[in-house]
Scaffold this motif. Structure first.
Motif, PDB file in Angstrom:
ATOM      1  N   ILE B  33     103.048 107.443  74.997  1.00 21.12           N
ATOM      2  CA  ILE B  33     103.710 106.528  74.070  1.00 21.12           C
ATOM      3  C   ILE B  33     103.627 105.097  74.588  1.00 21.12           C
ATOM      4  O   ILE B  33     103.333 104.164  73.847  1.00 21.12           O
ATOM      5  CB  ILE B  33     105.171 106.965  73.835  1.00 21.12           C
ATOM      6  N   LYS B  34     103.848 104.936  75.888  1.00 23.50           N
ATOM      7  CA  LYS B  34     103.802 103.589  76.483  1.00 23.50           C
ATOM      8  C   LYS B  34     102.425 102.949  76.329  1.00 23.50           C
ATOM      9  O   LYS B  34     102.307 101.806  75.931  1.00 23.50           O
ATOM     10  CB  LYS B  34     104.135 103.677  77.973  1.00 23.50           C
ATOM     11  N   ASP B 231     107.416 104.545  66.311  1.00 28.03           N
ATOM     12  CA  ASP B 231     108.861 104.351  66.305  1.00 28.03           C
ATOM     13  C   ASP B 231     109.293 103.259  67.288  1.00 28.03           C
ATOM     14  O   ASP B 231     110.120 102.417  66.968  1.00 28.03           O
ATOM     15  CB  ASP B 231     109.557 105.680  66.630  1.00 28.03           C
ATOM     16  N   LYS B 293     121.412 100.249  83.300  1.00 27.11           N
ATOM     17  CA  LYS B 293     120.354 101.234  83.115  1.00 27.11           C
ATOM     18  C   LYS B 293     120.828 102.336  82.177  1.00 27.11           C
ATOM     19  O   LYS B 293     121.977 102.754  82.246  1.00 27.11           O
ATOM     20  CB  LYS B 293     119.980 101.847  84.463  1.00 27.11           C
ATOM     21  N   GLY B 294     119.933 102.811  81.343  1.00 24.85           N
ATOM     22  CA  GLY B 294     120.283 103.866  80.406  1.00 24.85           C
ATOM     23  C   GLY B 294     119.587 103.631  79.093  1.00 24.85           C
ATOM     24  O   GLY B 294     119.244 102.490  78.771  1.00 24.85           O
ATOM     25  N   ILE B 295     119.368 104.716  78.367  1.00 19.06           N
ATOM     26  CA  ILE B 295     118.642 104.607  77.111  1.00 19.06           C
ATOM     27  C   ILE B 295     119.530 105.114  75.980  1.00 19.06           C
ATOM     28  O   ILE B 295     119.839 106.300  75.907  1.00 19.06           O
ATOM     29  CB  ILE B 295     117.333 105.422  77.166  1.00 19.06           C
ATOM     30  N   ARG B 297     120.644 106.469  72.398  1.00 16.27           N
ATOM     31  CA  ARG B 297     119.956 107.329  71.428  1.00 16.27           C
ATOM     32  C   ARG B 297     120.774 107.385  70.144  1.00 16.27           C
ATOM     33  O   ARG B 297     121.982 107.085  70.162  1.00 16.27           O
ATOM     34  CB  ARG B 297     119.800 108.753  72.004  1.00 16.27           C
ATOM     35  N   SER B 316     116.120 103.504  72.009  1.00 15.01           N
ATOM     36  CA  SER B 316     114.955 103.915  72.793  1.00 15.01           C
ATOM     37  C   SER B 316     114.844 103.006  74.000  1.00 15.01           C
ATOM     38  O   SER B 316     115.584 102.036  74.131  1.00 15.01           O
ATOM     39  CB  SER B 316     113.691 103.771  71.938  1.00 15.01           C
ATOM     40  N   LEU B 317     113.905 103.338  74.845  1.00 20.56           N
ATOM     41  CA  LEU B 317     113.485 102.373  75.841  1.00 20.56           C
ATOM     42  C   LEU B 317     112.482 101.456  75.149  1.00 20.56           C
ATOM     43  O   LEU B 317     111.641 101.930  74.394  1.00 20.56           O
ATOM     44  CB  LEU B 317     112.811 103.062  77.022  1.00 20.56           C
ATOM     45  N   PRO B 319     109.240  99.670  75.508  1.00 25.10           N
ATOM     46  CA  PRO B 319     108.130  99.627  76.461  1.00 25.10           C
ATOM     47  C   PRO B 319     107.748  98.192  76.852  1.00 25.10           C
ATOM     48  O   PRO B 319     107.282  97.975  77.956  1.00 25.10           O
ATOM     49  CB  PRO B 319     106.986 100.317  75.718  1.00 25.10           C
ATOM     50  N   ARG B 346     125.944 110.130  76.995  1.00 24.44           N
ATOM     51  CA  ARG B 346     126.312 111.360  77.717  1.00 24.44           C
ATOM     52  C   ARG B 346     127.564 111.152  78.566  1.00 24.44           C
ATOM     53  O   ARG B 346     127.611 111.523  79.742  1.00 24.44           O
ATOM     54  CB  ARG B 346     125.157 111.840  78.597  1.00 24.44           C
ATOM     55  N   LYS B 348     128.730 108.573  79.895  1.00 27.82           N
ATOM     56  CA  LYS B 348     128.722 107.406  80.786  1.00 27.82           C
ATOM     57  C   LYS B 348     128.629 106.143  79.965  1.00 27.82           C
ATOM     58  O   LYS B 348     128.085 106.144  78.861  1.00 27.82           O
ATOM     59  CB  LYS B 348     127.537 107.492  81.751  1.00 27.82           C
TER      60      LYS B 348
END
Lengths: 126, 368
Positions: B33-34, B231, B293-295, B297, B316-317, B319, B346, B348
């Motif tokens: 994907i990247k 996406d 840090k974290g993605i 969703r 998303s992250l 890229p 999650r 956090k």
């Protein structure tokens, strides 16, 4: 597709590898698993000192599009985590069996290791 | 039954892994994907987006039908022009967003994947209700849609056609021959880069066109692109994804589409929008860039001081930025640029900052 399997490691059905040394185990994901996930961009590691029971969620690795939970195949206490992954999660893709290890656990029940696959039997799963 | 693109075997041959999306099994990724994402931002990529729909609007009142059913006054959109717009219910919520192409006496619209029947039925119902001599015909199964996107997209396609692509113009569309296939080209896309979309009838040699584009783009290192990078590319530019951003019924005012509303004509849903505009109290789509840090969703909660103030519709992250990014519906009070909010991932908490869209600015590749 990359599918290296190392002779000196033990494996799970869910594509984790385990390296046992005395009463500790280093855990990571296999070359096959990293290759399936592609582009690992985030690794969420447990706290050192956390007690984990076989089958518990141990960490989470994320690719751009997917979130994958990694479950511990063994019971014990988290002794070390690979903090280098926080800044360079792609290390898991580049070096799944060496620099890309995830967690080291102090084992509580060494007998649990008997249920793991050896290299030959893991290869048959791929 | 899950549908596949007519190019499915070609994708397989090119090493695609597949995903199911809105009833279609389409390529998720070919390489990574990247890599695919960056190819489009820096050079050129080729997408098969045949999961998208094709509907013809015909009849003497075609223009009037589009005017009454979309945010746009179709009379304003000249021949050989494309327009982005949305189709609303009476209550102002979006049924679908689409491009319409004005091609002589008729129009082609491109509803989202799996929306073809719903949109066609809706338009025919409205034609009847408004006594308009116009009708919608679902021809989604008769077309393959290819998108060539990226700074070198024009250089790539120009080799395969006699028409000077510069004359097509941004948001222009026209009948064209590309690699011996008679098709429709539109100077549009879903990546925020220079790009073109081709509607190719299945009686043409679609596979030949696909392979010819890959060949023509070889000198620019063209690669095929899957839905994964499609996406992330659209998210970096804050383009909406129907299934995510319209989920649960959202109005154009909520979905950051005020710019697309032409208030100078009457359309279905207009009264509801006027009312919403007047009250002004609603969650609106907001761009959040992670500091920690974290993605994020889809579905993650957005919080401020322990109270829930929003929800992530797409995350998303990025890229390009290598940071977590999210589109989220956020309460009015917390949308100001630079506001710091918490995203719950999650369990956090990851801090994020409200930014002005888009996440990745124009000419990112030149300035990196």
């Amino acid at each position: 597709m990359s599918n290296e399997v190392r002779e000196d490691l033990k494996y799970t059905d869910t594509h984790e590898w385990v390296k046992i040394k005395d009463d500790t185990a280093i855990i990571g994901i296999t070359d096959h698993a990293q290759s399936e996930l592609t582009d690992i961009v985030f690794a969420e590691l447990p706290e050192v000192g956390k007690k984990v029971v076989k089958g518990d969620e141990l960490c989470v690795v994320e690719s751009v599009k997917s979130v994958s939970e990694i479950y511990t195949p063994l019971t014990g206490v988290v002794k070390k985590v690979n903090t280098a992954l926080e800044d360079a999660p792609e290390t898991i893709n580049q070096s799944p069996y060496d620099k890309g290890w995830l967690v080291e656990i102090k084992l509580e029940n060494i007998d649990e290791t008997n249920s793991l696959h050896d290299a030959e039997s893991y290869r048959k799963l791929l | 039954m899950v549908k596949q693109s007519p190019l499915h075997t070609v994708h397989k041959e090119l090493g695609a892994t597949f995903t199911e999306f809105a009833g279609f099994e389409m390529p998720l990724q070919f390489s990574s994907i990247k890599e695919e994402h960056l190819a489009v931002r820096t050079s050129v990529g080729l997408f098969d987006v045949s999961h998208m729909s094709n509907v013809w609007i015909t009849g003497p009142d075609a223009e009037k039908l589009l005017t009454v059913t979309t945010l746009e006054d179709a009379h304003r959109i000249g021949d050989n022009k494309s327009q982005y717009t949305a189709i609303l219910r009476e209550d102002g919520t979006i049924i679908d967003d689409t491009i319409f192409m004005h091609l002589g006496e008729k129009y082609m619209i491109i509803p989202n994947a799996g929306m073809d029947e719903i949109v066609t039925d809706w338009l025919n119902k409205q034609a009847k209700q408004h006594a308009l001599n116009a009708s919608a015909h679902n021809v989604s199964d008769e077309y393959v849609i290819l998108a060539v996107q990226g700074p070198r997209s024009q250089d790539t396609l120009q080799k395969l056609t006699d028409i000077d692509l510069k004359t097509v113009g941004f948001f222009g569309c026209t009948d064209i021959t590309v690699a011996d296939a008679a098709c429709i080209i539109s100077h549009t896309g879903y990546t925020g880069e220079l790009g073109f979309e081709l509607q190719i009838p299945l009686n043409e040699n679609v596979e030949h066109v696909f392979r010819k584009i890959l060949e023509a783009g070889k000198e620019f290192s063209i690669i095929p692109i899957g839905l994964g990078a499609r996406d992330t590319l659209r998210l970096e530019k804050c383009f909406l994804l129907a299934g995510n951003e319209f989920e649960g019924g959202r109005t154009p005012l909520e979905a950051l589409l005020s710019w697309a509303i032409n208030w100078d004509h009457d359309f279905i849903g207009k009264d509801a929008l006027l009312e919403q505009k007047q009250t002004g109290i609603y969650r609106r789509l907001t761009c959040l860039e992670c500091i920690g840090k974290g993605i994020p969703r889809h579905g993650c909660e957005v919080r401020k001081d322990d109270s829930k103030v929003g929800v992530v519709s797409s995350g998303s992250l990025s890229p390009c930025l290598n940071k977590g990014i999210a589109l989220a519906y956020v309460d009015k009070e917390y949308r100001e640029v630079d506001t710091i909010l918490d995203i719950s991932i999650r369990g956090k908490t990851v801090q994020a900052k409200v930014i002005k869209p888009p996440f990745v600015k124009k000419d990112w590749a030149k300035h990196r």
